[in-house]
Write a protein that holds these residues in place. Structure first.
Motif, PDB file in Angstrom:
ATOM      1  N   GLN A   2       5.906  -3.873  -0.084  1.00  0.00           N
ATOM      2  CA  GLN A   2       4.969  -2.895   0.468  1.00  0.00           C
ATOM      3  C   GLN A   2       4.524  -1.890  -0.595  1.00  0.00           C
ATOM      4  OE1 GLN A   2       7.205  -1.401   3.805  1.00  0.00           O
ATOM      5  NE2 GLN A   2       6.611  -3.132   5.102  1.00  0.00           N
ATOM      6  N   LYS A   3       5.302  -1.803  -1.674  1.00  0.00           N
ATOM      7  CA  LYS A   3       4.944  -0.927  -2.800  1.00  0.00           C
ATOM      8  C   LYS A   3       4.415  -1.733  -3.985  1.00  0.00           C
ATOM      9  CE  LYS A   3       8.398   2.444  -1.465  1.00  0.00           C
ATOM     10  NZ  LYS A   3       9.698   3.023  -1.746  1.00  0.00           N
ATOM     11  N   ASN A  20       5.889  -3.868  -5.837  1.00  0.00           N
ATOM     12  CA  ASN A  20       6.859  -3.959  -6.932  1.00  0.00           C
ATOM     13  C   ASN A  20       7.345  -5.415  -6.990  1.00  0.00           C
ATOM     14  OD1 ASN A  20       8.936  -3.749  -8.765  1.00  0.00           O
ATOM     15  ND2 ASN A  20       9.742  -1.841  -7.901  1.00  0.00           N
ATOM     16  N   SER A  38       1.027  -5.679  -1.012  1.00  0.00           N
ATOM     17  CA  SER A  38       1.274  -4.547  -0.115  1.00  0.00           C
ATOM     18  C   SER A  38       0.475  -4.614   1.179  1.00  0.00           C
ATOM     19  CB  SER A  38       0.986  -3.231  -0.835  1.00  0.00           C
ATOM     20  OG  SER A  38      -0.364  -3.194  -1.256  1.00  0.00           O
TER      21      SER A  38
END
Length: 192
Positions: free
Chosen positions: A78-79, A81, A161
């Protein structure tokens, strides 16, 4: 006419609902098995003094850590990463495999104690224990297969994300498997 976002939202709701139905049916199956276990405890040949395999404690820790790493992977995607998601998904896979290996080690410990699930030396209680663990591992095999697909899709860069439904569904199923094993573990520990 539906927009692409509306179509994706409807598809996500449908897939989540199907997963909830599947998890409910699995819960009902285990409820039936554990009910039969409780009813069978009144048999005269039920084993009374039985050492719970220590490997089952470690397998419980492994599956709890699976759930944690999968949850963290979901938060990381969601970020966006991606490198952290890769590490966490692979850690989840390793912990899932460790769970299975520890379950088999627990079976080995049962055999060392002289408890067999079939044959002339078997006992109805150990047969139930094996059935419960093996059926749970069959569901875990489905989780590992879905995790492999999620890892493949992740490396094909299908998640980001804004599009992470596969990871979300996989995490839901792993959390269910984790919760189910904890319930089964506590049931077997206290009702053996």
């Amino acid at each position: 006419m539906m927009s692409i976002d509306e179509h994706q939202a409807r598809k996500a709701r449908s897939q989540k609902l199907l997963l909830w139905f599947a998890m409910a049916s699995m819960t009902m199956m285990f409820a039936g098995i554990t009910s039969a276990f409780v009813v069978s405890k009144s048999r005269e040949d039920w084993m009374k003094d039985f050492q719970f395999p220590s490997a089952f404690y470690f397998s419980t820790l492994a599956i709890v850590l699976c759930s944690v790493s999968f949850h963290l992977a979901q938060k990381a995607i969601q970020k966006d990463n991606r490198s952290l998601v890769s590490s966490l998904l692979l850690a989840t896979l390793g912990l899932g495999i460790a769970f299975v290996a520890l379950q088999f080690a627990g079976f080995g410990q049962l055999i060392e104690q002289g408890y067999y699930f079939t044959g002339p030396e078997s006992n109805i209680a150990t047969t139930f224990l094996y059935v419960i663990a093996v059926v749970h591992m069959a569901h875990l095999a489905g989780g590992i297969i879905s995790l492999l697909i999620i890892i493949y899709n992740h490396f094909k860069q299908k998640y980001n994300s804004t599009q992470f439904l596969g990871i979300e569904l996989g995490a839901m199923y792993w959390h269910f498997l984790d919760f189910l094993w904890i319930c089964l573990f506590l049931f077997l520990y206290f009702f053996k």
